[in-house]
Write an enzyme that holds these catalytic residues in place. Sequence first.
Site, PDB file in Angstrom:
ATOM      1  N   ASN A 151       0.805  -1.236   0.000  1.00  0.00           N
ATOM      2  CA  ASN A 151       0.000   0.000   0.000  1.00  0.00           C
ATOM      3  C   ASN A 151       0.834   1.280   0.000  1.00  0.00           C
ATOM      4  OD1 ASN A 151       0.772  -0.435   2.650  1.00  0.00           O
ATOM      5  ND2 ASN A 151      -1.090   0.467   3.473  1.00  0.00           N
ATOM      6  N   GLY A 227       2.641  -5.635   7.487  1.00  0.00           N
ATOM      7  CA  GLY A 227       1.646  -6.401   6.737  1.00  0.00           C
ATOM      8  C   GLY A 227       0.464  -6.727   7.631  1.00  0.00           C
ATOM      9  N   GLU A 249       4.682  -4.196  12.216  1.00  0.00           N
ATOM     10  CA  GLU A 249       3.716  -3.102  12.014  1.00  0.00           C
ATOM     11  C   GLU A 249       2.521  -3.708  11.304  1.00  0.00           C
ATOM     12  OE1 GLU A 249       3.803   0.038  12.911  1.00  0.00           O
ATOM     13  OE2 GLU A 249       5.875   0.192  13.574  1.00  0.00           O
ATOM     14  N   GLN A 330      -7.968  -7.981  -3.396  1.00  0.00           N
ATOM     15  CA  GLN A 330      -8.485  -6.894  -2.555  1.00  0.00           C
ATOM     16  C   GLN A 330      -9.957  -6.670  -2.862  1.00  0.00           C
ATOM     17  OE1 GLN A 330      -6.789  -6.151   0.242  1.00  0.00           O
ATOM     18  NE2 GLN A 330      -7.438  -4.079  -0.159  1.00  0.00           N
ATOM     19  N   GLU A 382     -10.695  -5.278  10.320  1.00  0.00           N
ATOM     20  CA  GLU A 382     -10.044  -4.431   9.317  1.00  0.00           C
ATOM     21  C   GLU A 382     -10.527  -4.838   7.922  1.00  0.00           C
ATOM     22  OE1 GLU A 382      -5.814  -4.907   8.279  1.00  0.00           O
ATOM     23  OE2 GLU A 382      -5.609  -2.743   8.479  1.00  0.00           O
TER      24      GLU A 382
HETATM   25  P1  NAD Z   1       0.415  -9.349   3.901  1.00  0.00           P
HETATM   26  O1  NAD Z   1       0.536  -9.703   5.348  1.00  0.00           O
HETATM   27  O2  NAD Z   1      -0.410 -10.208   3.043  1.00  0.00           O
HETATM   28  O3  NAD Z   1       1.859  -9.297   3.220  1.00  0.00           O
HETATM   29  C1  NAD Z   1       2.901  -8.477   3.705  1.00  0.00           C
HETATM   30  C2  NAD Z   1       4.228  -9.031   3.215  1.00  0.00           C
HETATM   31  O4  NAD Z   1       4.484 -10.285   3.853  1.00  0.00           O
HETATM   32  C3  NAD Z   1       4.301  -9.297   1.713  1.00  0.00           C
HETATM   33  O5  NAD Z   1       5.583  -8.915   1.238  1.00  0.00           O
HETATM   34  C4  NAD Z   1       4.123 -10.796   1.644  1.00  0.00           C
HETATM   35  O6  NAD Z   1       4.677 -11.371   0.485  1.00  0.00           O
HETATM   36  C5  NAD Z   1       4.874 -11.241   2.883  1.00  0.00           C
HETATM   37  N1  NAD Z   1       4.526 -12.573   3.390  1.00  0.00           N
HETATM   38  C6  NAD Z   1       3.367 -13.268   3.215  1.00  0.00           C
HETATM   39  N2  NAD Z   1       3.440 -14.464   3.848  1.00  0.00           N
HETATM   40  C7  NAD Z   1       4.642 -14.525   4.458  1.00  0.00           C
HETATM   41  C8  NAD Z   1       5.307 -15.499   5.265  1.00  0.00           C
HETATM   42  N3  NAD Z   1       4.723 -16.650   5.590  1.00  0.00           N
HETATM   43  N4  NAD Z   1       6.548 -15.230   5.719  1.00  0.00           N
HETATM   44  C9  NAD Z   1       7.142 -14.053   5.425  1.00  0.00           C
HETATM   45  N5  NAD Z   1       6.576 -13.111   4.648  1.00  0.00           N
HETATM   46  C10 NAD Z   1       5.334 -13.328   4.176  1.00  0.00           C
HETATM   47  O7  NAD Z   1      -0.100  -7.831   3.880  1.00  0.00           O
HETATM   48  P2  NAD Z   1      -0.490  -6.928   2.624  1.00  0.00           P
HETATM   49  O8  NAD Z   1      -1.788  -7.430   2.066  1.00  0.00           O
HETATM   50  O9  NAD Z   1       0.677  -6.779   1.713  1.00  0.00           O
HETATM   51  O10 NAD Z   1      -0.730  -5.505   3.341  1.00  0.00           O
HETATM   52  C11 NAD Z   1      -1.917  -5.144   3.961  1.00  0.00           C
HETATM   53  C12 NAD Z   1      -1.771  -5.202   5.470  1.00  0.00           C
HETATM   54  O11 NAD Z   1      -0.653  -4.440   5.880  1.00  0.00           O
HETATM   55  C13 NAD Z   1      -2.957  -4.582   6.182  1.00  0.00           C
HETATM   56  O12 NAD Z   1      -3.349  -5.388   7.266  1.00  0.00           O
HETATM   57  C14 NAD Z   1      -2.423  -3.251   6.687  1.00  0.00           C
HETATM   58  O13 NAD Z   1      -3.068  -2.733   7.814  1.00  0.00           O
HETATM   59  C15 NAD Z   1      -0.997  -3.595   6.970  1.00  0.00           C
HETATM   60  N6  NAD Z   1      -0.158  -2.400   6.996  1.00  0.00           N
HETATM   61  C16 NAD Z   1       0.300  -1.952   8.204  1.00  0.00           C
HETATM   62  C17 NAD Z   1       1.087  -0.807   8.281  1.00  0.00           C
HETATM   63  C18 NAD Z   1       1.614  -0.320   9.603  1.00  0.00           C
HETATM   64  O14 NAD Z   1       2.590   0.420   9.599  1.00  0.00           O
HETATM   65  N7  NAD Z   1       1.029  -0.671  10.728  1.00  0.00           N
HETATM   66  C19 NAD Z   1       1.398  -0.116   7.111  1.00  0.00           C
HETATM   67  C20 NAD Z   1       0.900  -0.588   5.898  1.00  0.00           C
HETATM   68  C21 NAD Z   1       0.126  -1.745   5.846  1.00  0.00           C
END
Ligand code: NAD
Length: 495
Positions: A151, A227, A249, A330, A382
């Site tokens: 994002n 994530g 985060e 999404q 969320e």
């Molecule tokens: P996601 O958890 O699906 O993926 C995040 C990252 O983790 C990606 O690079 C993905 O390839 C990797 N990943 C997936 N499975 C993994 C595993 N088993 N081991 C290691 N890495 C793995 O999240 P997303 O859909 O990319 O992002 C959306 C989420 O991120 C939302 O929940 C949002 O709130 C959160 N987010 C939080 C912040 C913050 O600072 N708090 C900022 C931005 C987004």
Amino acid sequence: MEASYGLFIDGRWAAPPKAKRFETRNPATREPVGSFVSGTAEDAVRAVASAKKAFPGWRDTPAPKRGEILLTASRIMRERKEELGRLVTTEMGKVIGEGLGDVQESIDFIEYMSGEGRRLFGETVPSELRSKFCMTVRQPKGVVVCITPWNFPTAIPNWKIAAALISGNTVVLKPASNTARCGAEVVKVYEAAGVPPGVLNFVTGAGSIVGNALVSDPNVRAVSFTGGVETGREVYQLGAEGLKMVHLELGGKNPVILMDDADLPLALEGVLFGAFGTSGQRCTATSRLIVHEKVYATFLEMLVERLEQFTVGDPLNPKTGMGPVASADQERKILEYIAIGKKEAKLRCGGKKLTGGEYDRGYFLEPTIFETKHGTRISKEEIFGPVLSVIRVGTYEEAVRVANDVDYGLSSAIYTRDVNRAFRAIHDLEAGITYINAPTIGAEVQLPFGGVKNTGNGGREAGSVAIDEFTEIKTVFVDFSSKLQKAQIDTESSR
Ligand code: NAD
């Protein structure tokens, strides 16, 4: 135009022979944007080995010199701002003003961290003994893995990379797969700035394969992850086995409280930006509006009227209010939540996938508002899309109770003209960030960023505290008394 990328390991871009590949696509048109290697666990191991080899050289490079390289990176980023901003919009779908904002946040943070090269402060602390000097110094952790979401596809990688590098660590970046080109271009900026081979490495591929292998690699000392909660939990558990420092985060369910004395036109602009900016796909997005009953009907009417004029469409057009959501996944997930909302709450506006003309090429949804009671799924989980839950309350105390009664605690906001109530809210709201008379979004790089409860595990990104995540504190005692002085025992004689 689609571009093809390899992995970046040991200072070289290359694709392993016979590597499988995947594509990223523009969510507004479904046109291909980039082609990338579906990395394997072996690729992850090679990237970590490269970072490990480069670590002593980078650790021993004076921090101000590391800062100079970062400053060059921020200048290159500035020169490429327009092009990279367009890339963010093309690959991820946020409107162009926000695409440029994503890149500006990167520029600001790298520049801010470059100055940290001339600080990296430790402490000097008095000793209980005479002729003894005590201090702390910061040392890098070693190889750091950065795993990022889609994002903020340039800003979040830069928050992690710049703080890790200035601290003297070497890095492996694994970006989210659907914004891999933004991640690759970020790495190219550091390469052009003169970061030595192996200091920054880049591996693409499935999180469950590459991400997993990176987090479990015994040569990795720290993991910085942004994530979703479920993935974060998995990464935390995996890292715990190797006793690694894992910084998380995660998600949010951020409330705006609107009190009966609020400046309603000001709040209207704030809520629209907070809820529908980046199509609601910010971790700090305003996903709950908690409104005092005295202004409930008036404000809701104002909101719905404005939303009816809101333009959804081509995110590259500067007049567009909201672009597509980021991917088919999404879109599916958000539509599922909208269907749940239709059953458990009152749909006030929106609620559909947009179709016809340019809409048929991408993932466009109507900005959606539900009136709901607190406690429904849409009011607590969320959604990460352009869906706002509006909840009516009778008092400030009820508003705070509702605001706090969720699993997350990232951002929060209150609109009120009562200064006492504003300060009380700063104290009462369970969140890492509280805004007064502004929406839940709007981070600035010189301030810490992070949350409480399920939003994370206590660390903060950005601000000067960002380096805490990436440094070890060494405590140093220098005894210049030329005799053995025993702490706790010889303290009387040393008075
Ligand atoms: P996601 O958890 O699906 O993926 C995040 C990252 O983790 C990606 O690079 C993905 O390839 C990797 N990943 C997936 N499975 C993994 C595993 N088993 N081991 C290691 N890495 C793995 O999240 P997303 O859909 O990319 O992002 C959306 C989420 O991120 C939302 O929940 C949002 O709130 C959160 N987010 C939080 C912040 C913050 O600072 N708090 C900022 C931005 C987004």
